[in-house]
Scaffold this motif. Sequence first.
Motif, short mmCIF file in Angstrom:
data_model
loop_
_atom_site.label_atom_id
_atom_site.label_comp_id
_atom_site.label_asym_id
_atom_site.label_seq_id
_atom_site.Cartn_x
_atom_site.Cartn_y
_atom_site.Cartn_z
N GLU A 235 -3.81 2.69 2.64
CA GLU A 235 -2.91 2.07 1.67
C GLU A 235 -1.65 2.92 1.50
N GLY A 236 -0.51 2.24 1.47
CA GLY A 236 0.78 2.92 1.32
C GLY A 236 1.42 3.33 2.63
N ASP A 237 0.66 3.39 3.72
CA ASP A 237 1.21 3.75 5.02
C ASP A 237 2.01 2.58 5.59
N ILE A 238 3.01 2.90 6.40
CA ILE A 238 3.76 1.88 7.13
C ILE A 238 3.37 2.00 8.59
N TYR B 204 6.57 -4.60 11.24
CA TYR B 204 6.16 -3.44 10.44
C TYR B 204 5.44 -3.94 9.19
N LYS C 91 3.63 -2.48 5.46
CA LYS C 91 3.20 -1.44 4.52
C LYS C 91 1.84 -1.88 4.01
N PRO D 266 0.54 6.16 11.79
CA PRO D 266 1.49 5.49 10.88
C PRO D 266 2.89 6.09 11.01
N HIS E 136 5.04 6.13 8.50
CA HIS E 136 5.31 6.79 7.23
C HIS E 136 4.02 6.82 6.41
N ARG E 137 3.71 7.96 5.86
CA ARG E 137 2.52 8.10 5.01
C ARG E 137 2.99 8.52 3.62
N GLU E 138 2.60 7.75 2.60
CA GLU E 138 2.97 8.11 1.23
C GLU E 138 2.26 9.38 0.81
#
Length: 100
Positions: free
Chosen positions: A22-25, A35, A37, A94, A96-98
């Motif tokens: 969760e939160g990763d793109i 893409y 999220k 991923p 981007h990872r939050e």
Amino acid sequence: IPCLRSPRNPEQKIIKRVIALEGDIIKTIGYKKKYVKVPHGHIWVEGDHHGHSFDSNAFGPVSLGLLHARATHILWPPQRWQKLQPTLPPERKPLHREQE
């Protein structure tokens, strides 16, 4: 490596690799969006045979409520006996990872 109930048929169990949390793109492979999220309470899963796997690229993010168990080994057929390694292919990490 999780075993989960199929989002399309809850009677069927599928085993896939978790690619994003969760939160990763994630950059998808043939999904309706290039893409995604991953929403809260979901994961992105993929099979090891890209393009020939019924996975998140077909049905999207998977609810954590569908997780059923964790696969640790391949037992059948006997010539494929092995311990499963919880690794990601480098090209499927991923984008981007939050931060937690």
